[in-house]
Design a protein around this motif. Structure first.
Motif, short mmCIF file in Angstrom:
data_model
loop_
_atom_site.label_atom_id
_atom_site.label_comp_id
_atom_site.label_asym_id
_atom_site.label_seq_id
_atom_site.Cartn_x
_atom_site.Cartn_y
_atom_site.Cartn_z
N ARG A 40 15.59 6.17 4.61
CA ARG A 40 16.15 6.71 5.84
C ARG A 40 15.77 5.89 7.06
O ARG A 40 16.51 5.85 8.03
N ARG A 41 14.62 5.26 7.00
CA ARG A 41 14.17 4.57 8.20
C ARG A 41 14.59 3.09 8.19
O ARG A 41 15.08 2.57 9.18
N LEU B 204 15.32 1.60 -7.24
CA LEU B 204 15.96 1.81 -8.53
C LEU B 204 17.40 2.29 -8.40
O LEU B 204 17.96 2.87 -9.32
N VAL B 205 17.98 2.04 -7.26
CA VAL B 205 19.41 2.33 -7.08
C VAL B 205 20.15 0.99 -7.03
O VAL B 205 19.68 0.03 -6.41
N VAL C 214 13.77 15.49 -2.37
CA VAL C 214 14.56 16.55 -1.75
C VAL C 214 13.75 17.84 -1.79
O VAL C 214 12.92 18.05 -2.68
N HIS D 58 14.68 16.74 4.29
CA HIS D 58 13.64 16.00 3.59
C HIS D 58 13.32 14.71 4.35
O HIS D 58 13.07 13.67 3.77
N ASP D 59 13.32 14.82 5.65
CA ASP D 59 12.99 13.66 6.49
C ASP D 59 11.52 13.73 6.86
O ASP D 59 11.14 14.37 7.84
N PHE D 60 10.70 13.11 6.02
CA PHE D 60 9.25 13.15 6.22
C PHE D 60 8.82 11.81 6.83
O PHE D 60 8.64 10.82 6.12
N GLY E 113 18.88 9.55 2.45
CA GLY E 113 17.59 9.19 1.89
C GLY E 113 17.58 9.02 0.38
O GLY E 113 16.58 8.57 -0.18
N THR E 114 18.66 9.37 -0.28
CA THR E 114 18.66 9.27 -1.75
C THR E 114 19.13 7.90 -2.24
O THR E 114 18.76 7.48 -3.33
N TRP F 49 15.35 16.17 -12.30
CA TRP F 49 14.39 15.87 -11.23
C TRP F 49 12.99 16.26 -11.68
O TRP F 49 12.82 17.18 -12.49
N HIS G 255 22.71 12.85 -10.72
CA HIS G 255 21.75 13.55 -9.86
C HIS G 255 22.34 13.76 -8.47
O HIS G 255 22.14 14.80 -7.84
N ARG H 134 17.21 1.92 -2.10
CA ARG H 134 16.05 2.37 -2.85
C ARG H 134 15.87 1.47 -4.07
O ARG H 134 16.85 1.01 -4.67
N GLY I 223 12.26 12.01 -7.53
CA GLY I 223 12.53 11.14 -8.65
C GLY I 223 12.42 9.70 -8.22
O GLY I 223 12.56 9.37 -7.04
N GLY I 224 12.13 8.83 -9.18
CA GLY I 224 11.96 7.43 -8.87
C GLY I 224 13.22 6.79 -8.35
O GLY I 224 13.17 5.83 -7.58
N TRP I 225 14.38 7.30 -8.77
CA TRP I 225 15.62 6.67 -8.34
C TRP I 225 16.01 7.11 -6.93
O TRP I 225 16.27 6.29 -6.06
N PHE I 226 16.07 8.43 -6.72
CA PHE I 226 16.77 8.92 -5.54
C PHE I 226 15.86 9.60 -4.52
O PHE I 226 16.35 10.18 -3.56
N GLY I 227 14.55 9.54 -4.72
CA GLY I 227 13.65 9.98 -3.68
C GLY I 227 13.31 11.46 -3.72
O GLY I 227 13.19 12.04 -4.79
#
Lengths: 98, 344
Positions: free
Chosen positions: A51-52, A59-60, B36, B52-54, A46-47, B9, A9, A57, B30-34
Motif C-alpha cells: 500500500r505504501r 509472491l504475486v 486482511v 487493513h492499513d497498518f 494491499g493484496t 488463508w 483468494h 507483493r 497469507g504470503g501471497w496477498f498480505g
C-alpha cells in the motif's frame, strides 16, 4: 474495458468470479489497471501491491498474452490485445512453498 | 461446526468482543496477498472486511535482524486481536514487525500506539524464530489504563497510561544467549496469562521457563518446578481458580512436538512449581503435535472448560478443568487460534 483474471483468494475477498472488467483510460499500464481494480474493489488494496510503496507483493505475479510481465516497469504499456480487451491481464499467486 | 470461512488463508487469531457477543474479529493473512481483517456482527455467520492499513508512525526506525544488523520495521501480519472489555468498537491489534495498533471505530481505521515501538530499547529488539511478533495483549480488567503486551523476542511490556508510554517488565527473566545479566529486553516471551480477579499476578511461558509475577511484572520468578520440560508456547489460567494454570510442554526449542509421543497438558493448582500431567482422553502414543501460543483458551462455566488446538488439526476440550478430554474436531489445517465464548 480491461479484463482482469484474479486468483481464488482475491475472488473470495472481492466476492467476484474469476474475471472482472475495469474501465481504464489510456495509457493502459500495470499501474493504471491495478489502480482501477483497487478503485472498483477497495477490499483488494494491499493484496497485490504494497500500500505504501506500490511495489508488487513478492509472491504475486502478472501475466498477459503468455508473457510474464511481473518485473516490467509498472508504467510500461501493456500488450495491445490487453488494452483492447481481447486478452486478460492475469494476477497470479506465484508458485512457491511446495 | 461451520465453514470454512476464510479458505486458503492463515487465520492467526479469531477473538470475540466481551462487550458484544455477536461481534467477532478475525485476522487472516497469507504470503501471497498480505493481511486482511474481518469482522462479524452476527456471531460468525457472516463476515465483512474492515480496514487493513497498518502503517508505522514515522519515524519508522530500525530494529535488529537475525544477523545482528539493523533493519527498518516492515509490516507483515497481525498476530493477535484484543477487543475492549467494554466498547465493542474498540479493538487492539498486535503486529509483526512488533507494533500495537488500536481502532476505535469498529476496524475502519487503525492507529499505531507508537510509544511502544519508539521505546528507547526498541532498536535492540530482534525477531524470534517465528518473526518479531507482538502476540499477547492483555487489557487489565481492573485498571482501564493498564495494558500488558509481549513480543518475541523483545520481552514483556506494560503501559499504565492507556498505551501512550511503556516500560519493559522483564526483571527476573533469564535467557540463554543473552550475555547481559538482567537484560531489559531481548527475551523470547511466548505467552502471558492473567486471571481477572488477580490482575497483578501474571503467568508467562517463555522460550524456556514458566514464570510468574505478583506485582504486575515488576519482578518475575521461575515456577517451572517439576515440569518435564519448560519449553512451550501456550499458558492459561483457570476461570475460577487463580492459582490453577495450564501449559503444554514440548520437547525442546528445536523439536516442536510433545515429548515421547504423548500429548499431555500440565496443570498446576499451586500457581506453579508443582505440576501434574493431564492425559485422560488425549493420545498417549505416536503423537507429534505442537500447541501454539494463541491456541488455548478457557471458558467461564462453573466447571471450567479448557480447549486447545494442535498443529495436527485437532481441537480438544475438557469440561472438567482438564481432568478428562475429548477431541471436538479433527482433520483441520494446523490450528493457530482457539478462543471460547460463553453466550448469555
Amino acid at each position: 474495458m480491461i479484463r482482469v483474471i484474479l486468483p481464488v483468494h482475491l475472488r473470495t475477498l472481492a466476492n467476484v468470479g474469476k474475471e472482472v472488467t475495469v474501465d481504464v483510460a489510456p495509457p493502459v499500464t500495470q499501474r493504471s489497471v491495478l489502480d482501477a481494480v483497487e478503485r472498483d474493489y477497495p477490499m483488494l488494496l494491499g493484496t497485490m501491491r504494497d500500500r505504501r510503496t506500490g511495489k508488487r507483493r513478492p509472491l504475486v505475479r502478472f501475466f498477459a498474452c503468455e508473457e510474464d510481465l511481473s518485473n516490467d516497469s509498472p508504467d510500461a504499456l501493456l500488450p495491445d490485445r490487453v488494452a483492447k480487451g481481447e486478452e486478460p491481464f492475469m494476477v497470479v499467486g506465484a508458485m512457491a512453498g511446495g | 461446526m461451520s465453514g470454512p470461512h476464510f479458505p486458503g488463508w492463515e487465520v492467526y487469531h479469531v477473538n470475540g468482543s466481551p462487550a458484544d457477543p455477536d461481534r467477532i474479529w478475525a485476522s487472516a493473512s497469507g504470503g501471497w496477498f498480505g493481511q486482511v481483517i474481518h469482522r462479524s456482527d452476527d456471531g460468525g455467520t457472516s463476515w465483512q472486511q474492515v480496514d487493513h492499513d497498518f502503517a508505522y508512525e514515522p519515524p519508522v526506525g530500525e530494529h535488529l535482524w537475525y544477523d545482528g544488523t539493523p533493519r527498518p520495521w516492515e509490516f507483515k501480519r497481525i498476530w493477535h486481536l484484543e477487543p475492549s472489555r467494554t466498547d465493542p468498537d474498540v479493538v487492539y491489534a498486535g503486529a509483526e514487525d512488533a507494533a500495537l495498533y488500536k481502532s476505535t471505530d469498529g476496524g475502519q481505521k487503525w492507529v499505531e500506539l507508537a510509544g511502544l515501538r519508539t521505546h528507547a530499547s526498541a532498536p535492540k529488539w530482534q525477531p524470534g524464530a517465528g518473526g518479531m511478533c507482538l502476540h499477547t495483549i492483555i487489557l487489565d480488567p481492573v485498571n482501564p489504563d493498564r495494558i500488558f503486551v509481549a513480543i518475541s523476542a523483545a520481552g514483556a511490556f506494560r503501559s499504565d497510561d492507556g498505551g501512550v508510554s511503556w516500560q519493559p517488565i522483564n526483571r527476573g527473566l533469564v535467557s540463554e544467549g543473552i550475555a547481559e545479566s538482567g537484560a531489559e529486553v531481548g527475551h523470547c516471551v511466548h505467552r502471558l496469562a492473567q486471571h481477572p480477579t488477580r490482575p497483578d499476578t501474571l503467568f508467562m511461558q517463555k522460550h524456556w521457563d514458566v514464570l510468574r509475577t505478583d506485582d504486575a511484572g515488576d519482578n518475575w520468578r521461575e515456577v517451572s518446578g517439576d515440569l518435564p520440560t519448560d519449553f512451550g508456547f501456550p499458558i492459561a489460567v483457570h476461570a475460577h481458580e487463580p492459582e490453577t494454570i495450564y501449559v503444554v510442554p514440548i520437547t525442546s526449542d528445536s523439536l516442536h512436538y510433545v515429548m515421547d509421543g504423548k500429548l499431555r497438558v500440565y496443570r498446576s493448582r499451586t500457581g506453579g512449581d508443582q505440576w501434574e500431567p493431564l492425559t485422560a482422553g488425549l493420545p498417549q502414543e505416536n503423537c507429534y503435535v505442537n500447541v501454539l501460543r494463541d491456541a488455548m483458551a478457557v471458558d467461564t462455566l462453573e466447571s471450567c472448560g479448557i480447549y486447545f488446538g494442535t498443529s495436527g488439526g485437532q481441537v480438544y476440550g475438557s469440561a472438567d478443568s482438564g481432568d478428562t478430554w475429548q477431541a471436538l474436531v479433527r482433520d483441520l489445517p494446523p490450528v493457530l487460534s482457539v478462543e471460547v465464548q460463553v453466550l448469555p
